[in-house]
Design a protein around this motif. Structure first.
Motif, PDB file in Angstrom:
ATOM      1  N   GLY A  19      37.957  -5.257  18.632  1.00 58.90           N
ATOM      2  CA  GLY A  19      37.104  -5.166  19.593  1.00 58.90           C
ATOM      3  C   GLY A  19      36.493  -6.087  20.135  1.00 58.90           C
ATOM      4  N   LEU A  20      36.292  -7.253  19.343  1.00 60.32           N
ATOM      5  CA  LEU A  20      36.357  -8.332  19.276  1.00 60.32           C
ATOM      6  C   LEU A  20      36.206  -9.675  20.851  1.00 60.32           C
ATOM      7  CD1 LEU A  20      36.545  -9.786  15.736  1.00 60.32           C
ATOM      8  CD2 LEU A  20      34.199  -9.272  16.953  1.00 60.32           C
ATOM      9  N   SER A  21      35.465 -10.051  21.433  1.00 63.50           N
ATOM     10  CA  SER A  21      35.915 -10.777  22.512  1.00 63.50           C
ATOM     11  C   SER A  21      36.240 -12.074  22.340  1.00 63.50           C
ATOM     12  CB  SER A  21      34.487 -10.667  23.108  1.00 63.50           C
ATOM     13  OG  SER A  21      34.186  -9.218  23.511  1.00 63.50           O
ATOM     14  N   PRO A  22      37.331 -12.133  22.772  1.00 65.91           N
ATOM     15  CA  PRO A  22      37.143 -14.580  22.679  1.00 65.91           C
ATOM     16  C   PRO A  22      35.901 -14.993  22.687  1.00 65.91           C
ATOM     17  CG  PRO A  22      38.478 -12.739  24.620  1.00 65.91           C
ATOM     18  CD  PRO A  22      36.841 -12.555  24.449  1.00 65.91           C
ATOM     19  N   ASP A  23      35.817 -16.122  20.960  1.00 66.44           N
ATOM     20  CA  ASP A  23      35.054 -16.617  20.977  1.00 66.44           C
ATOM     21  C   ASP A  23      34.155 -15.646  20.219  1.00 66.44           C
ATOM     22  OD1 ASP A  23      36.462 -18.949  21.503  1.00 66.44           O
ATOM     23  OD2 ASP A  23      35.746 -19.049  23.381  1.00 66.44           O
ATOM     24  N   GLU A  24      33.898 -14.587  20.177  1.00 64.94           N
ATOM     25  CA  GLU A  24      32.612 -14.264  19.682  1.00 64.94           C
ATOM     26  C   GLU A  24      33.374 -14.267  17.763  1.00 64.94           C
ATOM     27  OE1 GLU A  24      30.930  -8.818  18.882  1.00 64.94           O
ATOM     28  OE2 GLU A  24      32.783  -9.745  20.024  1.00 64.94           O
ATOM     29  N   ASP A  25      31.962 -14.040  17.221  1.00 64.69           N
ATOM     30  CA  ASP A  25      31.740 -14.340  15.379  1.00 64.69           C
ATOM     31  C   ASP A  25      31.331 -13.356  14.948  1.00 64.69           C
ATOM     32  OD1 ASP A  25      32.515 -17.142  15.694  1.00 64.69           O
ATOM     33  OD2 ASP A  25      30.328 -17.548  15.422  1.00 64.69           O
ATOM     34  N   LEU A  26      32.933 -12.871  13.100  1.00 68.85           N
ATOM     35  CA  LEU A  26      32.403 -11.986  13.090  1.00 68.85           C
ATOM     36  C   LEU A  26      31.922 -12.787  11.282  1.00 68.85           C
ATOM     37  CD1 LEU A  26      32.968  -8.777  12.457  1.00 68.85           C
ATOM     38  CD2 LEU A  26      34.863  -9.482  11.298  1.00 68.85           C
ATOM     39  N   VAL A  27      30.961 -12.434  11.103  1.00 74.77           N
ATOM     40  CA  VAL A  27      30.193 -12.726   9.524  1.00 74.77           C
ATOM     41  C   VAL A  27      30.492 -11.692   8.512  1.00 74.77           C
ATOM     42  CG1 VAL A  27      28.382 -13.350   8.491  1.00 74.77           C
ATOM     43  CG2 VAL A  27      27.782 -13.932  10.603  1.00 74.77           C
ATOM     44  N   LEU A  28      31.318 -12.324   7.914  1.00 75.57           N
ATOM     45  CA  LEU A  28      31.776 -11.340   6.442  1.00 75.57           C
ATOM     46  C   LEU A  28      30.889 -11.412   5.066  1.00 75.57           C
ATOM     47  CD1 LEU A  28      35.570 -12.498   6.510  1.00 75.57           C
ATOM     48  CD2 LEU A  28      34.053 -10.748   7.293  1.00 75.57           C
ATOM     49  N   VAL A  29      30.065 -10.717   4.833  1.00 72.48           N
ATOM     50  CA  VAL A  29      28.906 -10.583   4.007  1.00 72.48           C
ATOM     51  C   VAL A  29      28.812  -9.750   2.865  1.00 72.48           C
ATOM     52  CG1 VAL A  29      26.223 -10.172   3.950  1.00 72.48           C
ATOM     53  CG2 VAL A  29      27.245 -10.463   6.278  1.00 72.48           C
ATOM     54  N   ARG A  30      28.407 -10.072   1.529  1.00 73.66           N
ATOM     55  CA  ARG A  30      28.530  -9.226   0.378  1.00 73.66           C
ATOM     56  C   ARG A  30      27.124  -9.811  -0.082  1.00 73.66           C
ATOM     57  NH1 ARG A  30      33.336 -11.839  -3.067  1.00 73.66           N
ATOM     58  NH2 ARG A  30      35.122  -9.761  -1.175  1.00 73.66           N
ATOM     59  N   ARG A  37      32.694 -16.184   7.808  1.00 68.89           N
ATOM     60  CA  ARG A  37      33.301 -16.265   9.045  1.00 68.89           C
ATOM     61  C   ARG A  37      34.408 -16.150  10.214  1.00 68.89           C
ATOM     62  NH1 ARG A  37      28.536 -17.079  12.227  1.00 68.89           N
ATOM     63  NH2 ARG A  37      27.572 -17.980  10.095  1.00 68.89           N
ATOM     64  N   LEU A  38      34.786 -15.670  11.004  1.00 71.81           N
ATOM     65  CA  LEU A  38      35.873 -15.181  11.595  1.00 71.81           C
ATOM     66  C   LEU A  38      35.686 -15.387  12.896  1.00 71.81           C
ATOM     67  CD1 LEU A  38      37.520 -12.431  10.324  1.00 71.81           C
ATOM     68  CD2 LEU A  38      38.508 -14.624   9.449  1.00 71.81           C
ATOM     69  N   THR A  39      35.834 -15.739  13.932  1.00 72.72           N
ATOM     70  CA  THR A  39      35.815 -16.278  15.166  1.00 72.72           C
ATOM     71  C   THR A  39      37.160 -15.841  15.797  1.00 72.72           C
ATOM     72  OG1 THR A  39      34.775 -18.550  14.497  1.00 72.72           O
ATOM     73  CG2 THR A  39      35.146 -17.952  17.396  1.00 72.72           C
ATOM     74  N   ALA A  40      37.216 -15.026  16.955  1.00 72.22           N
ATOM     75  CA  ALA A  40      37.909 -14.503  17.931  1.00 72.22           C
ATOM     76  C   ALA A  40      38.943 -15.176  18.420  1.00 72.22           C
ATOM     77  CB  ALA A  40      38.147 -12.984  18.184  1.00 72.22           C
TER      78      ALA A  40
END
Length: 75
Positions: A19-30, A37-40
């Protein structure tokens, strides 16, 4: 480049990634700390069709050479 099949992930994670939009970031947290950090991006465009002047046999030879190179690289 690394690859993950969305079918191998838990459904919630797969839905979030898909569901990520282009250029949207997803932060990975532990444990409350950011670990990545992933960028779509947009999906790559489909490969170009073979030129009309290229014989089918020549195109098949080219495809098989690429396939063999990928197999040798993977193993």
């Amino acid at each position: 480049m690394k690859q993950i099949d969305l079918d191998d992930l838990p459904p919630r994670v797969a839905r979030t990634l898909a569901g990520l939009s282009p250029d949207e970031d997803l932060v990975l947290v532990r444990g409350g700390l950011v670990v990545g950090r992933l960028t779509a991006s947009l999906a790559p465009p489909p490969p170009d069709e073979a030129p009309a002047d290229q014989p089918a046999e020549e195109r098949m030879k080219e495809v098989m050479e690429q396939f063999n190179a990928m197999i040798h690289d993977a193993f």
